[in-house]
Design an enzyme around this catalytic site. Structure first.
Site, PDB file in Angstrom:
ATOM      1  N   ASP A  13       7.571  -3.614  -4.465  1.00 12.41           N
ATOM      2  CA  ASP A  13       7.457  -4.203  -3.123  1.00 12.41           C
ATOM      3  C   ASP A  13       7.925  -3.218  -2.046  1.00 12.41           C
ATOM      4  O   ASP A  13       8.903  -2.501  -2.217  1.00 12.41           O
ATOM      5  CB  ASP A  13       8.351  -5.461  -3.096  1.00 12.41           C
ATOM      6  CG  ASP A  13       8.265  -6.211  -1.795  1.00 12.41           C
ATOM      7  OD1 ASP A  13       7.165  -6.682  -1.463  1.00 12.41           O
ATOM      8  OD2 ASP A  13       9.289  -6.330  -1.102  1.00 12.41           O
ATOM      9  N   GLU A  32       2.879  -1.666  -3.157  1.00  8.99           N
ATOM     10  CA  GLU A  32       2.641  -2.543  -2.008  1.00  8.99           C
ATOM     11  C   GLU A  32       3.036  -1.727  -0.779  1.00  8.99           C
ATOM     12  O   GLU A  32       4.193  -1.686  -0.375  1.00  8.99           O
ATOM     13  CB  GLU A  32       3.456  -3.837  -2.114  1.00  8.99           C
ATOM     14  CG  GLU A  32       2.984  -4.904  -1.130  1.00  8.99           C
ATOM     15  CD  GLU A  32       3.877  -5.101   0.094  1.00  8.99           C
ATOM     16  OE1 GLU A  32       3.392  -5.671   1.077  1.00  8.99           O
ATOM     17  OE2 GLU A  32       5.048  -4.694   0.079  1.00  8.99           O
TER      18      GLU A  32
END
Ligand code: GLC
Length: 650
Positions: free
Chosen positions: A284, A326
Site C-alpha cells: 500500500d 499501489e
C-alpha cells in the site's frame, strides 16, 4: 553475480548464522541468497551504509530471511518451484481479479468462503481481500491503519479461519491477494504506543519532531492527501509531547525507513503473510515510503531502493509470491515501480493502472476517446514479466491524474477540462446523469477527486429513479463498455465488488460517526445478496450486467492474444469517439483481435479502407468473438453501436 566485498560480508554472516540453522535444510535458500546477495548488499549499503551498525543490521536481515524460509510450508515451497518454471504465469489471460472488503462483502472470513462459488460463477480467480488485520474500531481508514500486523481483526476472523479460506481457494485454483500497509501504522500500534510513552527506540520508527521547525520546512513542498479531513502532514501528539509525520489521517503514523529496523520489520511481515498463503502481496501507498525535505516526499529514488530490497528478499524466501504496487502517481512515474534500467521486474511485478482508469472516465464524460488516445501513449513501456491491474472502480476515489500536456494535445484547456469532469461526475453538468460526489476538495489549489459507485457514475442511479428505460440501457452499456476495455487491454482486470450487479451509491455511511467525513464510503456498501440473486432473473439489470460480464470473462480466458506480453497496438483512427487497438499473439498471427470501443451515445463508424491499409479485415466477413456475429468487412464502414464494442477476430 559474484563480487568480492559483498561475498566476504556474506561469508561472515553465514558463519554467525550457522549454529542456529545447523539442523535445517537450507539448500535452496542458500542458492537463492547467493544469487541475490550482491543486489541485497548493494541496496542495503546505499540506504544504510553510513551507519556504524550496518553489518549487524544486514546480519539481522539475512537471519530474518532464513527464519522465514524455515517457516515456509513444503506445499508453498513446491508452488515456488512450479512458478519458477513457468516464470511468466501471471501474464496469462486466464486471471481475473475481484476486490472486496471482507466485512462489507461477506461479514467475515467464513462468510467469504460461502461466497467463493459466486465469484467462481462469474469467472473470478484472483481475490484481493482488503486489510483484515487488527485495527482500532473507529479510526482505521477502512483497515489501512493497522494496530497489529500479525493478528487478524477479531471481527472478521483469525489465522485459523484464514487458513481454511486459503485451503478452499487453493482447491479452486484461486489466487489470494493480501495487503501489507508498508508506509504507516495506526497510532495504536505497539510501536506507536511505545513511542508515545517516550521510548526513543520506537520514536525512531517514525518521523518525530520536538517543534514545528522541521515540519514547517517539509510542509512547504508536501501536498495534502486528505485536505478536508486531515489537513497538513504532521500531528501533535500530546502524550509524546512531539510532532509526528502523518501524511494520510492524523492517526496513521508514517514509518521512518531511514531506520533499517523498520525495513527489516516490514520484510518480516511481508514474508509472514507470504507464508500464510498469500500468492500476491499488495504493497500500500508505496510512492510515499521515503521522505526528503524540500521534495513532495513521493516517488523518491530511495522508495524504489526499498522496494527492490523487499523484492530481492522475497525472492530468496518465497520467489513464487508477487508484489502489487499501489502507486497512484503520474504516468511517467508509475512504470518505475516495476523497476528501472532492467529487463524484468525488479520491484513490483504488478501495478495499478490508475492512468487508464482515469482516462476511461474521461471518455465516458466527453463521449469521445481523444484524451484516452493521447493519455495512453504517455504511459511509458513496461518491462517484461510485469503487468497492469486494470480497473474501473476500486475502494478509493477517482483522481484526475492525467497529464496536463495530454489534455492540451486532446484540444482542451487543463483547468476547465478538469472542472468539467468534476462537474460531470458530481451531476452538476446539465448533460450529466452521473451521481458521484466530490472527495478530497482542496480549496487552496482547487483540486478535487470523485467518489461514487460505478453504476451511479455511469448514470444507473438516476435512470432507475426516473424509470427511463432507454437511460437504464445506456448506463448498462456504459458499464459493459468500460469492462470490455479492462478485459482486453492487456493486464489483469480487477472487478470491484458490487459492480457486477450494478450496485448504486450507499449514503448510509453518513449515519456513522467514524465514516461520515470520508466520502469514499459512498462506494463501499454492504454487498446486497438479495440483489445478487436477481442475476438469475432474465432481463433484470443484475442479470444483464452479470451475465454479460461472465461471458466476457469466459471469452477473455480463451483468447490467447489477451495475455499480456506487451502485445498491443493502439490504432489512430479518423473518428474521435472510437478507441481502437489490436491485440496480437506472437505464436499465431491469425489469433489477432481488433478491439473497437465507441464512447458516444450515437452509433459511430470507422472506415474499412483504413483498417485494411493497416493489415486488418483481409476477409469478407469478420467475427465478433463476444456475440458470435459475423460483420461484413466489404462495406465502406464498420458501424459500432452507441456505447458498444467489438472484439473482432481479424
Ligand atoms: C491507500 C489505500 C487507501 C488508504 C491509503 C492510506 O491509498 O488504498 O484506501 O486510505 O492508502 O493507507
Amino acid at each position: 553475480m559474484y563480487e568480492q566485498i559483498s561475498h566476504s560480508v556474506l561469508n561472515d554472516i553465514l558463519v554467525r548464522l550457522e549454529p542456529e540453522m545447523k539442523s535445517k535444510d537450507l539448500k535452496h535458500f542458500y542458492i537463492r541468497l547467493g544469487a541475490n546477495f550482491y543486489a541485497i548488499y548493494n541496496l542495503f549499503q546505499q540506504l544504510y551504509g553510513s551507519r556504524p551498525d550496518f553489518k549487524d543490521k544486514l546480519y539481522v536481515l539475512v537471519k530474518t530471511l532464513a527464519q522465514a524460509y524455515v517457516a515456509r510450508r513444503d506445499a508453498l515451497k513446491h508452488l515456488d518451484f512450479e512458478r519458477e518454471k513457468v516464470h511468466d504465469w501471471f501474464l496469462h489471460q486466464r486471471w481475473v481479479g475481484y476486490a472486496v472488503y471482507c466485512k462489507e462483502f461477506a461479514g467475515n472470513l467464513e462468510g467469504l468462503q460461502q461466497h467463493l462459488s459466486y465469484l467462481q460463477e462469474l469467472g473470478v480467480n484472483m481475490l484481493h481481500i482488503m486489510p483484515i488485520l487488527a485495527c482500532p474500531p473507529a479510526e482505521n481508514d477502512g483497515g489501512y491503519a493497522v494496530s497489529n500486523f500479525r493478528k487478524i481483526d477479531a471481527k472478521v476472523g483469525n489465522l485459523k479461519t484464514l487458513d481454511a479460506l486459503v485451503t478452499n481457494m487453493k482447491a479452486r485454483e484461486m489466487l489470494l491477494v493480501l495487503d501489507v500497509v508498508v508506509n504507516h501504522t495506526s497510532d495504536q500500534h505497539a510501536w506507536a504506543v511505545a513511542a508515545k510513552q517516550g521510548d526513543p527506540y520506537y520514536q525512531d520508527y517514525y518521523h518525530v519532531f520536538d517543534d514545528r521547525s522541521i515540519p514547517d520546512v517539509y510542509e512547504e513542498t508536501m501536498p495534502e492527501i486528505f485536505p478536508e479531513t486531515a489537513p497538513g502532514n504532521f500531528t501533535w501528539d500530546a502524550a509524546m509531547g512531539k510532532w509526528v509525520m502523518t501524511v494520510f489521517n492524523h492517526y496513521q503514523w508514517d514509518l521512518n525507513y531511514k531506520n533499517p529496523a523498520v525495513l527489516i520489520e516490514m520484510v518480516d511481515i511481508i514474508l509472514f503473510w507470504a507464508n500464510k498463503g498469500a500468492d500476491i502481496i499488495r504493497l500500500d501507498a508505496v510512492a510515499f515510503l521515503w521522505k526528503k525535505m524540500g521534495s513532495q516526499c513521493q516517488n523518491e529514488r530511495e522508495a524504489h531502493l526499498i522496494l527492490q530490497l523487499m523484492k530481492d528478499c522475497c525472492q530468496v524466501v518465497a520467489p513464487g509470491v508477487l508484489f502489487i504496487a499501489e502507486a497512484i502517481v503520474a504516468p511517467v512515474e508509475v512504470t518505475k515501480y516495476f523497476g528501472e534500467d532492467a529487463i524484468n521486474a525488479k520491484e513490483c511485478e504488478i501495478a495499478y493502472n490508475a492512468t487508464l482508469m482515469a482516462l476511461l472516465w474521461d471518455a465516458v464524460a466527453t463521449k469521445n476517446a481523444k484524451l484516452l488516445n493521447h493519455g495512453i501513449k504517455s504511459i511509458p513501456d513496461k518491462l517484461e514479466r510485469t503487468t497492469w491491474l486494470n480497473y474501473i472502480r476500486c475502494h478509493d476515489d477517482i483522481g484526475l491524474g492525467f497529464d496536463d500536456q495530454d489534455i492540451v494535445r486532446a484540444g482542451y484547456d487543463p483547468k476547465s477540462h478538469r472542472a468539467f469532469i468534476l462537474d460531470y461526475f458530481t451531476g452538476k453538468h446539465p448533460d450529466s446523469s452521473a451521481r458521484g460526489i466530490p472527495f478530497g476538495q482542496n480549496h487552496k489549489n482547487g483540486d478535487a477527486r470523485i467518489a461514487g459507485s460505478l453504476a451511479s457514475l455511469a448514470g444507473l442511479e438516476h435512470a432507475l429513479a426516473t424509470g427511463d428505460a432507454y437511460a437504464i440501457q445506456s448506463s448498462i452499456s456504459t458499464i459493459l463498455l468500460l469492462h470490455s476495455v479492462i478485459m482486453s487491454f492487456g493486464g489483469i482486470p480487477l472487478i470491484y465488488y458490487g459492480d457486477a450487479i450494478g450496485m448504486l451509491n450507499d449514503a448510509s455511511y453518513l449515519g456513522n460517526d467514524a465514516k461520515k467525513e470520508d466520502a469514499r464510503w459512498i462506494h463501499r456498501p454492504s454487498m446486497n445478496w438479495d440483489d445478487a440473486e436477481q442475476r438469475k432473473v432474465v432481463g433484470s439489470v443484475q442479470y444483464q450486467i452479470f451475465s454479460a460480464l461472465k461471458k466476457m470473462i469466459a471469452i477473455r480466458k480463451e483468447v490467447e492474444a489477451f495475455a499480456d506480453h506487451n502485445n498491443r497496438e493502439l490504432l489512430e483512427v479518423d473518428n474521435p469517439h472510437l478507441f481502437v487497438y489490436s491485440r496480437f499473439c506472437a505464436r499465431d498471427v491469425k489469433a489477432r483481435i481488433l478491439v473497437l470501443c465507441n464512447f458516444d451515445i450515437q452509433p459511430q463508424s470507422l472506415s474499412t479502407a483504413l483498417l485494411r491499409k493497416k493489415g486488418f479485415l483481409q476477409h469478407a466477413l469478420v467475427k465478433d468473438v463476444v456475440t458470435g456475429e459475423m460483420i461484413s468487412a466489404m462495406s465502406e464502414v464498420i458501424e459500432v453501436p452507441a456505447l458498444g464494442f467489438y472484439w473482432l477476430n481479424t
